[in-house]
Write an enzyme that holds these catalytic residues in place. Structure first.
Site, PDB file in Angstrom:
ATOM      1  N   CYS A 101      -2.342   0.023   9.967  1.00 43.78           N
ATOM      2  CA  CYS A 101      -2.040   1.319   9.358  1.00 43.78           C
ATOM      3  C   CYS A 101      -0.996   1.147   8.257  1.00 43.78           C
ATOM      4  CB  CYS A 101      -1.544   2.288  10.420  1.00 43.78           C
ATOM      5  SG  CYS A 101      -1.159   3.927   9.795  1.00 43.78           S
ATOM      6  N   CYS A 182      -0.542   5.598  15.085  1.00 41.97           N
ATOM      7  CA  CYS A 182      -0.239   6.001  13.717  1.00 41.97           C
ATOM      8  C   CYS A 182      -1.241   7.039  13.229  1.00 41.97           C
ATOM      9  CB  CYS A 182      -0.293   4.756  12.835  1.00 41.97           C
ATOM     10  SG  CYS A 182      -0.099   5.064  11.084  1.00 41.97           S
TER      11      CYS A 182
END
Length: 333
Positions: A101, A182
């Protein structure tokens, strides 16, 4: 922080307190700050908090009187994080979605967007040291991007961040920290995976192949983790030593290291990214909040000075340091 007076800085505003304080500090020090909310990809039918997070980010920008924009990075997130996550779990590995991420979205897509808008640098609310050190998740970010990234709260303790948030009168000063994947808010990795995979129980055996009981799922199990067995008459604790996805079978033992591998000192890795000099590596960390072990890099291997107390999980990150400084990392193979 570096001299930022008059610099055009784009700050990733997540709706949380860390990024809000980062923006406030940058503005206080004379930067021209623009807040950017990054919209990710969200699974259909599962609870999602992105709209609330965006509202909180907008409220912070309004309080600080800075410009605010939304960056749609859903395509980058779906391909670089979600597809990667599912593919790794399907073959029995345990990936680190937050690492990807950061590389693909929070620094990748964000940095590219900021540069096209004429920004001098980007900034995030990541910690670089202390109790909440997040450098473990930053190893895959290219060094040219890290060189243009500011971490305004990077070396503060959390209690200081909360105090600053109140001092700046930020609307998220009392907001709790996010604990999910995330961009997925309160959704845990296990919840998301259970929505994507058929969770099928199967046999748990010892190193000699003797059946000990039933496990809940091969795909959701991680090498080295403690696991509860069903339909077993033998007391644990039990730890996952190996996974056979094709047979839907776990190999377990009462110690974290198999008897057949009593003195393991090497960890092999691939897909390395170096932000420092490899020869400077003196420590490695093979799971978040895990121990940092002494040793050195030799090719695609990290050689520890002492025998490992557990077997690092394939797919996880192996992150390298020298005197608390991030040097690089790779994927445990």
């Amino acid at each position: 922080m570096k001299d930022i007076q008059g610099k055009k800085i784009f700050v990733g505003l997540s709706g949380g307190v860390d990024s809000a304080v980062s923006a406030a500090l940058l503005k206080r020090d004379g930067a021209h700050v623009t807040g950017i909310f990054i919209k990710g990809w969200y699974p259909h039918g599962m609870p999602c908090t992105w709209a609330q997070e965006r509202r909180d980010a907008m409220r912070v920008a309004a309080r600080l009187q800075i410009a605010f924009h939304t960056l749609d990075a859903s395509a980058e997130y779906k391909k670089g994080v979600i597809d990667y996550l599912l593919a790794e779990y399907r073959i029995g590995r345990t990936p680190n979605p937050d690492v990807m991420c950061n590389r693909e979205v929070k620094f990748g897509a964000f940095w590219r967007y900021a540069m096209t808008q004429g920004a001098d640098a980007i900034a995030t609310g990541h910690y670089r040291s202390g109790e909440n050190d997040q450098s473990y998740f930053l190893w895959a970010v290219p060094k040219e991007i890290l060189a243009k990234t500011l971490f305004p709260v990077g070396f503060y303790e959390k209690r200081k961040i909360r105090a600053l948030a109140k001092q700046f009168n930020l609307p998220v000063a009392e907001k709790k920290d996010s604990q999910g994947i995330c961009f997925l808010g309160s959704i845990s990795v296990e919840e998301f995976l259970r929505s994507e995979f058929d969770v099928v129980p199967g046999r748990a055996v010892d190193e000699q192949g003797r059946v000990l009981g039933q496990h809940d799922s091969v795909l959701l199990s991680t090498i080295g983790e403690r696991v509860a067995l069903k339909e077993t008459s033998e007391k644990g604790p039990w730890y996952v030593l190996a996974k056979n996805v094709a047979k839907n079978e776990l190999v377990v033992g009462k110690a974290r290291v198999p008897h057949s591998l009593p003195s393991c000192r090497e960890i092999t890795f691939s897909d390395a990214n170096w932000v420092g000099v490899v020869e400077n590596v003196t420590e490695a960390q093979y799971r978040y909040r895990g121990p940092r072990i002494l040793g050195s890099v030799n090719g695609n291997r990290f050689v520890s000075t002492e025998a490992l107390l557990e077997i690092p999980a394939p797919g996880q990150s192996l992150v390298f340091y020298h005197d608390k400084e991030l040097i690089g990392g790779g994927i445990i193979s």
